[in-house]
Design a protein around this motif. Structure first.
Motif, PDB file in Angstrom:
ATOM      1  N   TYR A 153     109.429  22.064  27.091  1.00  0.00           N
ATOM      2  CA  TYR A 153     109.238  20.904  26.202  1.00  0.00           C
ATOM      3  C   TYR A 153     109.786  19.683  26.911  1.00  0.00           C
ATOM      4  CZ  TYR A 153     110.342  17.833  22.141  1.00  0.00           C
ATOM      5  OH  TYR A 153     110.453  16.784  21.262  1.00  0.00           O
ATOM      6  N   ILE A 154     109.010  18.587  26.894  1.00  0.00           N
ATOM      7  CA  ILE A 154     109.508  17.309  27.378  1.00  0.00           C
ATOM      8  C   ILE A 154     108.927  16.206  26.512  1.00  0.00           C
ATOM      9  CG2 ILE A 154     107.754  17.275  29.195  1.00  0.00           C
ATOM     10  CD1 ILE A 154     109.752  15.493  30.801  1.00  0.00           C
ATOM     11  N   ASN A 155     109.795  15.334  26.014  1.00  0.00           N
ATOM     12  CA  ASN A 155     109.420  14.316  25.039  1.00  0.00           C
ATOM     13  C   ASN A 155     109.950  12.954  25.494  1.00  0.00           C
ATOM     14  OD1 ASN A 155     108.848  13.705  21.861  1.00  0.00           O
ATOM     15  ND2 ASN A 155     110.667  12.611  22.544  1.00  0.00           N
ATOM     16  N   LYS A 156     109.152  11.914  25.255  1.00  0.00           N
ATOM     17  CA  LYS A 156     109.608  10.552  25.502  1.00  0.00           C
ATOM     18  C   LYS A 156     109.270   9.686  24.303  1.00  0.00           C
ATOM     19  CE  LYS A 156     109.966   6.915  28.913  1.00  0.00           C
ATOM     20  NZ  LYS A 156     109.813   6.586  30.337  1.00  0.00           N
ATOM     21  N   SER A 157     110.261   8.912  23.856  1.00  0.00           N
ATOM     22  CA  SER A 157     110.078   7.986  22.748  1.00  0.00           C
ATOM     23  C   SER A 157     110.420   6.583  23.235  1.00  0.00           C
ATOM     24  CB  SER A 157     110.977   8.363  21.564  1.00  0.00           C
ATOM     25  OG  SER A 157     110.683   9.674  21.102  1.00  0.00           O
ATOM     26  N   LYS A 185     100.432  25.910  24.665  1.00  0.00           N
ATOM     27  CA  LYS A 185     100.650  24.709  25.460  1.00  0.00           C
ATOM     28  C   LYS A 185      99.737  23.572  25.011  1.00  0.00           C
ATOM     29  CE  LYS A 185     101.059  25.456  29.829  1.00  0.00           C
ATOM     30  NZ  LYS A 185     100.731  25.701  31.264  1.00  0.00           N
ATOM     31  N   GLY A 186     100.298  22.365  24.951  1.00  0.00           N
ATOM     32  CA  GLY A 186      99.501  21.224  24.545  1.00  0.00           C
ATOM     33  C   GLY A 186     100.260  19.921  24.647  1.00  0.00           C
ATOM     34  N   PHE A 187      99.650  18.872  24.114  1.00  0.00           N
ATOM     35  CA  PHE A 187     100.188  17.515  24.217  1.00  0.00           C
ATOM     36  C   PHE A 187     100.070  16.838  22.862  1.00  0.00           C
ATOM     37  CE2 PHE A 187     100.196  13.022  25.372  1.00  0.00           C
ATOM     38  CZ  PHE A 187     101.111  12.970  26.418  1.00  0.00           C
ATOM     39  N   VAL A 188     101.115  16.084  22.481  1.00  0.00           N
ATOM     40  CA  VAL A 188     101.138  15.360  21.206  1.00  0.00           C
ATOM     41  C   VAL A 188     101.416  13.880  21.499  1.00  0.00           C
ATOM     42  CG1 VAL A 188     102.217  15.158  18.928  1.00  0.00           C
ATOM     43  CG2 VAL A 188     102.008  17.416  20.011  1.00  0.00           C
ATOM     44  N   TRP A 189     100.639  13.006  20.863  1.00  0.00           N
ATOM     45  CA  TRP A 189     100.804  11.552  21.027  1.00  0.00           C
ATOM     46  C   TRP A 189     100.933  10.940  19.638  1.00  0.00           C
ATOM     47  CZ3 TRP A 189      98.651   6.825  19.796  1.00  0.00           C
ATOM     48  CH2 TRP A 189      98.882   5.756  20.664  1.00  0.00           C
ATOM     49  N   VAL A 190     101.992  10.166  19.417  1.00  0.00           N
ATOM     50  CA  VAL A 190     102.276   9.600  18.099  1.00  0.00           C
ATOM     51  C   VAL A 190     102.495   8.096  18.224  1.00  0.00           C
ATOM     52  CG1 VAL A 190     103.725   9.737  16.029  1.00  0.00           C
ATOM     53  CG2 VAL A 190     103.458  11.763  17.494  1.00  0.00           C
ATOM     54  N   PRO A 221     105.141  25.831  22.733  1.00  0.00           N
ATOM     55  CA  PRO A 221     105.987  26.490  21.729  1.00  0.00           C
ATOM     56  C   PRO A 221     106.019  28.010  21.850  1.00  0.00           C
ATOM     57  CG  PRO A 221     104.687  24.752  20.726  1.00  0.00           C
ATOM     58  CD  PRO A 221     104.165  24.929  22.119  1.00  0.00           C
ATOM     59  N   SER A 222     104.987  28.610  22.445  1.00  0.00           N
ATOM     60  CA  SER A 222     104.976  30.067  22.574  1.00  0.00           C
ATOM     61  C   SER A 222     106.102  30.562  23.465  1.00  0.00           C
ATOM     62  CB  SER A 222     103.630  30.539  23.124  1.00  0.00           C
ATOM     63  OG  SER A 222     103.435  30.102  24.466  1.00  0.00           O
ATOM     64  N   ARG A 223     106.682  29.671  24.284  1.00  0.00           N
ATOM     65  CA  ARG A 223     107.768  30.058  25.176  1.00  0.00           C
ATOM     66  C   ARG A 223     109.112  29.530  24.695  1.00  0.00           C
ATOM     67  NH1 ARG A 223     106.496  29.504  31.424  1.00  0.00           N
ATOM     68  NH2 ARG A 223     108.220  30.997  31.395  1.00  0.00           N
ATOM     69  N   MET A 224     109.119  28.886  23.554  1.00  0.00           N
ATOM     70  CA  MET A 224     110.351  28.343  22.993  1.00  0.00           C
ATOM     71  C   MET A 224     110.860  29.321  21.946  1.00  0.00           C
ATOM     72  SD  MET A 224     108.793  24.506  22.789  1.00  0.00           S
ATOM     73  CE  MET A 224     109.979  23.857  21.623  1.00  0.00           C
ATOM     74  N   GLU A 225     111.670  30.275  22.376  1.00  0.00           N
ATOM     75  CA  GLU A 225     112.121  31.353  21.494  1.00  0.00           C
ATOM     76  C   GLU A 225     113.123  30.825  20.485  1.00  0.00           C
ATOM     77  OE1 GLU A 225     113.999  35.870  21.795  1.00  0.00           O
ATOM     78  OE2 GLU A 225     113.830  34.587  23.564  1.00  0.00           O
ATOM     79  N   GLN A 226     112.809  31.002  19.224  1.00  0.00           N
ATOM     80  CA  GLN A 226     113.647  30.456  18.170  1.00  0.00           C
ATOM     81  C   GLN A 226     114.823  31.368  17.874  1.00  0.00           C
ATOM     82  OE1 GLN A 226     110.792  30.230  15.062  1.00  0.00           O
ATOM     83  NE2 GLN A 226     109.692  28.522  15.952  1.00  0.00           N
TER      84      GLN A 226
END
Length: 458
Positions: free
Chosen positions: A95-99, A189-194, A213-218
């Motif tokens: 996961y990598i996010n930029k705001s 795997k995917g991309f989100v733009w807000v 998210p499939s690799r982000m074990e909760q």
């Protein structure tokens, strides 16, 4: 919405950076990873110890197992840029996010940007719109609406700990209070733009993220539905035992191993070595016991940092990479009162690059370890520390189940996990770049000079 040209140019440039692709090799064929932010793609590795990584403040994630969360904030050209990275203990990014805030744009500019991204990704997005903003997604990533109980908790100011969330306002509590949907990441795997629209008292804002998210074990204990009781935590893995000396609360003294990580007297050991410890002591070489104090602990990864006034003759240099089959050595102080208090040196190999149940925080080693070895260094043939001894297979329990005796199945925490722990606590450390193998006797002296006996009085 009103546009501020100078800021818009800056923000749009960031949007271009957010989707820089990463070249990779697969099966001898070069291909491009489309889902990336700041040039870092999902599935790509980070490099602990690099100057880029050191900009981030990293710590073990409370909501995702076997993961490190790293954050970096800066002000640039009047805009606040916040970047968050989640990576596994094997350093692979999930996961990598930029705001970016504030951001100024028009609806036409949003349409042009979504068109540009669709061309890059090769397909049209799924678009959600509200009075507050726009959310677009590409790939296999899914946005699951939160349950009303979770929204109610958010509206009341609580944190239901449901992982990374997405909403229109980029303020989950406010969204819940205004009746706007809040989503959690799911799928692949995917991309989100807000884009958050500007409104009275609130500037516009941009957010873009790439994730798998499939690799982000909760963490199951924290991801229970709001309003229901959490499930009981899973029991410890069968057949595994830690390897300190006596550690029960009734024992007056227990023993373990450690090693110096800085010339100022900082010592690394296991968290369980100093668990419940009223007075830790460091005994280096043939010196007298010196008092120490516990300045940091990470129970999830079984690491602890002690501080003493000892000026060590040598300190450890850490090496991030490790290969299966390479020769290694272990130094420690096992079975105090029975074996030598001057230290014990054993050799072996890296048997596997993961621990039980493929836990990538660990390596499996064949070098013999005993109670008291916990917290000691695992070294490569060049003298670099590649791990911290932590546990061994309980051969009696395994024998009762399999009717066979497992031999030399021991585990160490990887140096990359230790680096993350030290980075979080602001401790500087050296990295190993030695390439000349040492003779066994020289390696033993090198290991002994950096190592210390840890005594815990209760």
């Amino acid at each position: 919405m009103q546009k501020a040209p100078t800021l818009y140019v800056h923000v749009f440039a960031l949007a271009l950076l957010s989707t820089t692709v990463c070249a990779r090799e697969k099966g001898g064929v070069r291909f491009m990873e489309p889902y990336a932010v700041e040039g870092l793609g999902v599935g790509a590795p980070v490099v602990p110890g690099s100057w880029q990584y050191r900009r981030y403040k990293c710590q073990p994630s409370e909501q995702y197992q076997s993961s490190i969360v790293c954050r970096f904030n800066e002000m640039k050209d009047g805009a606040s840029n916040a970047i968050t990275i989640l990576h596994l203990y094997n350093n692979i990014v999930t996961y990598i996010n930029k705001s970016v805030s504030p951001a100024f744009f028009t609806r036409q500019e949003i349409e042009r940007e979504l068109t540009r991204l669709s061309t890059q990704f090769g397909n049209a997005p799924q678009i959600r719109m509200s009075r507050a903003g726009v959310i677009a997604t590409w790939g296999d990533i899914e946005l699951q609406p939160l349950h009303p109980r979770a929204l109610s908790a958010l509206a009341g100011g609580d944190n239901p700990k449901l992982g990374f969330l997405v909403d229109y306002l980029m303020n989950f509590h406010q969204s819940a209070r205004e009746g706007l949907p809040v989503y959690r990441l799911a799928g692949g795997k995917g991309f989100v733009w807000v884009a958050r629209f500007a409104r009275p008292g609130q500037n516009g804002m941009l957010r873009f993220l790439a994730a798998d998210p499939s690799r982000m074990e909760q963490t199951s204990a924290q991801f229970h539905p709001v309003g229901e009781e959490p499930a009981e935590p899973p029991p410890p893995a069968p057949g595994v035992s830690r390897v300190p000396g006596p550690e029960s609360k009734q024992d007056a003294t227990s023993w373990g191993s450690g090693f110096f990580i800085s010339a100022s007297g900082s010592v690394v050991t296991n968290a369980h070595v100093v668990e419940g410890c009223d007075r830790p002591w460091i005994i280096a070489g043939s010196g007298a016991p010196e008092p120490a104090r516990v300045i940091a602990r990470d129970s999830a990864n079984d690491l602890a940092l002690l501080k003493s006034e000892i000026k060590p003759p040598s300190t450890a240099s850490l090496r991030a990479g490790v290969r299966i089959g390479e020769e290694i050595a272990v130094f420690g102080y096992p079975l105090v009162g029975l074996l030598s208090t001057k230290g014990n040196f054993t050799v072996g190999n890296v048997s596997a690059l993961a621990g039980l149940n493929d836990d990538t925080r660990y390596i499996q080693i064949s070098a013999p370890v005993q109670p008291g070895n916990s917290g000691g260094p695992v070294l490569d043939r060049n003298g670099g520390v590649i791990g911290v001894v932590v546990s061994k297979l309980n051969v009696l329990k395994i024998a009762a189940t399999t009717q066979d005796v497992a031999q030399n199945v021991n585990f160490a925490i990887k140096a990359t996990v230790l680096m993350n722990f030290l980075d979080v606590n602001g401790v500087r450390y050296a990295t190993s770049n030695a390439t000349q193998p040492m003779a066994s006797a020289d390696l033993a002296e090198h290991a002994k000079a950096m190592s210390t006996l840890v005594r815990c009085d209760r």
